[in-house]
Design a protein around this motif. Structure first.
Motif, mmCIF file in Angstrom:
data_model
loop_
_atom_site.group_PDB
_atom_site.id
_atom_site.type_symbol
_atom_site.label_atom_id
_atom_site.label_comp_id
_atom_site.label_asym_id
_atom_site.label_seq_id
_atom_site.Cartn_x
_atom_site.Cartn_y
_atom_site.Cartn_z
ATOM 1 N N LEU A 264 0.851 -1.189 0.000
ATOM 2 C CA LEU A 264 0.000 0.000 0.000
ATOM 3 C C LEU A 264 0.889 1.241 0.000
ATOM 4 O O LEU A 264 1.749 1.392 0.879
ATOM 5 N N LEU A 265 0.683 2.127 -0.963
ATOM 6 C CA LEU A 265 1.512 3.320 -1.135
ATOM 7 C C LEU A 265 0.721 4.565 -0.747
ATOM 8 O O LEU A 265 -0.409 4.765 -1.208
ATOM 9 N N ILE A 266 1.351 5.425 0.091
ATOM 10 C CA ILE A 266 0.687 6.625 0.594
ATOM 11 C C ILE A 266 1.545 7.838 0.232
ATOM 12 O O ILE A 266 2.668 7.982 0.719
ATOM 13 N N HIS A 267 1.016 8.699 -0.610
ATOM 14 C CA HIS A 267 1.810 9.792 -1.194
ATOM 15 C C HIS A 267 1.987 10.970 -0.249
ATOM 16 O O HIS A 267 1.367 11.063 0.820
ATOM 17 N N GLY A 268 2.810 11.912 -0.676
ATOM 18 C CA GLY A 268 3.151 13.073 0.128
ATOM 19 C C GLY A 268 2.224 14.257 -0.083
ATOM 20 O O GLY A 268 1.339 14.255 -0.955
ATOM 21 N N PHE A 269 2.466 15.291 0.705
ATOM 22 C CA PHE A 269 1.664 16.510 0.657
ATOM 23 C C PHE A 269 1.734 17.164 -0.721
ATOM 24 O O PHE A 269 2.812 17.279 -1.318
ATOM 25 N N ALA A 270 0.580 17.597 -1.231
ATOM 26 C CA ALA A 270 0.423 18.281 -2.516
ATOM 27 C C ALA A 270 0.698 17.379 -3.713
ATOM 28 O O ALA A 270 0.710 17.838 -4.845
ATOM 29 N N SER A 271 0.904 16.086 -3.464
ATOM 30 C CA SER A 271 1.154 15.144 -4.537
ATOM 31 C C SER A 271 -0.129 14.350 -4.826
ATOM 32 O O SER A 271 -1.214 14.717 -4.373
ATOM 33 N N THR A 272 0.001 13.277 -5.577
ATOM 34 C CA THR A 272 -1.103 12.358 -5.852
ATOM 35 C C THR A 272 -0.497 10.971 -6.024
ATOM 36 O O THR A 272 0.728 10.815 -6.103
ATOM 37 N N ALA A 273 -1.344 9.966 -6.093
ATOM 38 C CA ALA A 273 -0.848 8.607 -6.341
ATOM 39 C C ALA A 273 -0.073 8.533 -7.655
ATOM 40 O O ALA A 273 0.972 7.889 -7.740
ATOM 41 N N GLY B 190 7.880 27.967 0.402
ATOM 42 C CA GLY B 190 6.518 28.269 -0.024
ATOM 43 C C GLY B 190 6.393 28.279 -1.538
ATOM 44 O O GLY B 190 5.426 27.757 -2.103
ATOM 45 N N ARG B 191 7.381 28.886 -2.201
ATOM 46 C CA ARG B 191 7.380 28.909 -3.675
ATOM 47 C C ARG B 191 7.454 27.491 -4.237
ATOM 48 O O ARG B 191 6.769 27.172 -5.214
ATOM 49 N N MET B 192 8.281 26.649 -3.614
ATOM 50 C CA MET B 192 8.441 25.282 -4.109
ATOM 51 C C MET B 192 7.110 24.532 -4.057
ATOM 52 O O MET B 192 6.696 23.904 -5.045
ATOM 53 N N PHE B 193 6.427 24.620 -2.917
ATOM 54 C CA PHE B 193 5.177 23.877 -2.788
ATOM 55 C C PHE B 193 4.046 24.522 -3.585
ATOM 56 O O PHE B 193 3.175 23.812 -4.108
ATOM 57 N N ARG B 194 4.041 25.852 -3.705
ATOM 58 C CA ARG B 194 3.013 26.499 -4.521
ATOM 59 C C ARG B 194 3.178 26.105 -5.982
ATOM 60 O O ARG B 194 2.195 25.792 -6.678
ATOM 61 N N ALA B 195 4.426 26.101 -6.459
ATOM 62 C CA ALA B 195 4.669 25.700 -7.854
ATOM 63 C C ALA B 195 4.250 24.248 -8.073
ATOM 64 O O ALA B 195 3.669 23.904 -9.114
ATOM 65 N N PHE B 196 4.545 23.393 -7.090
ATOM 66 C CA PHE B 196 4.174 21.976 -7.188
ATOM 67 C C PHE B 196 2.655 21.833 -7.208
ATOM 68 O O PHE B 196 2.101 21.068 -8.011
ATOM 69 N N ALA B 197 1.975 22.591 -6.352
ATOM 70 C CA ALA B 197 0.507 22.535 -6.314
ATOM 71 C C ALA B 197 -0.103 23.019 -7.626
ATOM 72 O O ALA B 197 -1.082 22.457 -8.116
#
Length: 261
Positions: free
Chosen positions: A32-41, A164-171
């Protein structure tokens, strides 16, 4: 098995529709795989090649889009994103699929969720792979309020905070619901105590990139867990470590050893 997204299904749990895929050999050992914040499977496990790697090795590969992410429901209420609730979705998925016990692998926020899952349901977890999160699981991973601010800012252009920029860009790249993510980041970072991680009584692999400035030391966390190994993923930061070949090779070797035990 290729790197294209597999078909997803949904199930209903805790008032939410949760999306997941169930691929690979139906008779293989389930993982079972559980992904990280702002990511998806897909972003965490399909595109970086984990589904292919694990599927080709004979595993039944199951992954969900965490609540607030991907094709799952995205409430904007911060109270629903504490790790025990998110771990409950993952256990409910195993129940939905009739799986009594599985290997569990999580990355970053998914590693935290996986640890909470294991503590609450030790009989359901055959082994545990914690990627992208080391001693930060116990000590914290820094100041994250600027990330919530970055996610709700009118555009990336006005965000000056580096993380913040890194995660906003990822989102933005993953076309996420940024308000759901801002709610999630405010409550999903509950810590585990030294005593709690010491009660994780399954084989554990802790894997962190050597250039990861978020996760904290994998060795420091591994020393607190009775049956844990630490892995340095050479030259990789938090975003790039997830698909690294060294990580994949070590994970397959770890799973094979657990399977022979």
């Amino acid at each position: 098995m290729d790197l294209n997204p597999p078909p997803f299904s949904t199930f209903y749990h805790d008032g939410l529709n949760i999306a997941y895929f169930d691929e690979g050999d139906p008779s293989g050992d389930p993982i079972l795989l559980i992904h990280g914040f702002a990511s998806t499977a897909n972003v965490n496990w399909v595109y970086p090649g984990w589904l292919k790697t694990l599927g080709d090795a004979g595993y039944r590969v199951i992954a969900l889009d965490n609540r607030g992410h991907g094709a799952s429901d995205k409430p904007h209420d911060p109270t629903v994103y504490h790790p025990p609730a998110m771990a409950g979705d993952a256990i409910a998925l195993l129940d939905h699929l009739g799986i009594a016990e599985a290997h569990v692998m999580g990355y970053s926020m998914g590693a935290r969720i996986s640890a909470f899952l294991t503590l609450a349901n030790p009989h359901r977890v055959r082994s545990l792979i914690l990627g992208g999160l080391g001693i930060g699981m116990v000590t914290g991973v820094g100041e994250w309020d600027p990330i919530a601010d970055a996610l709700t800012a009118p555009s990336l252009d006005v965000v000056t905070h580096e993380r913040g920029r890194m995660f906003r860009a990822f989102a933005d790249q993953t076309k996420s619901d940024r308000h759901a993510l801002a709610a999630c980041i405010s409550t999903s970072r509950d810590l585990l105590s030294i005593e709690e991680v010491g009660r994780i009584d399954v084989p554990v692999l802790v894997a962190v990139g050597t250039k990861d400035d978020i996760a904290g030391s994998p060795q420091e966390l591994a020393t607190l867990i009775p049956h844990a190994l630490a892995l340095d993923i050479p030259g990789r930061d938090h975003m790039l470590a997830v698909g690294d070949r060294v990580f994949k090779k070590a994970a397959l070797e770890f799973l094979a050893r657990v399977g022979q035990a």
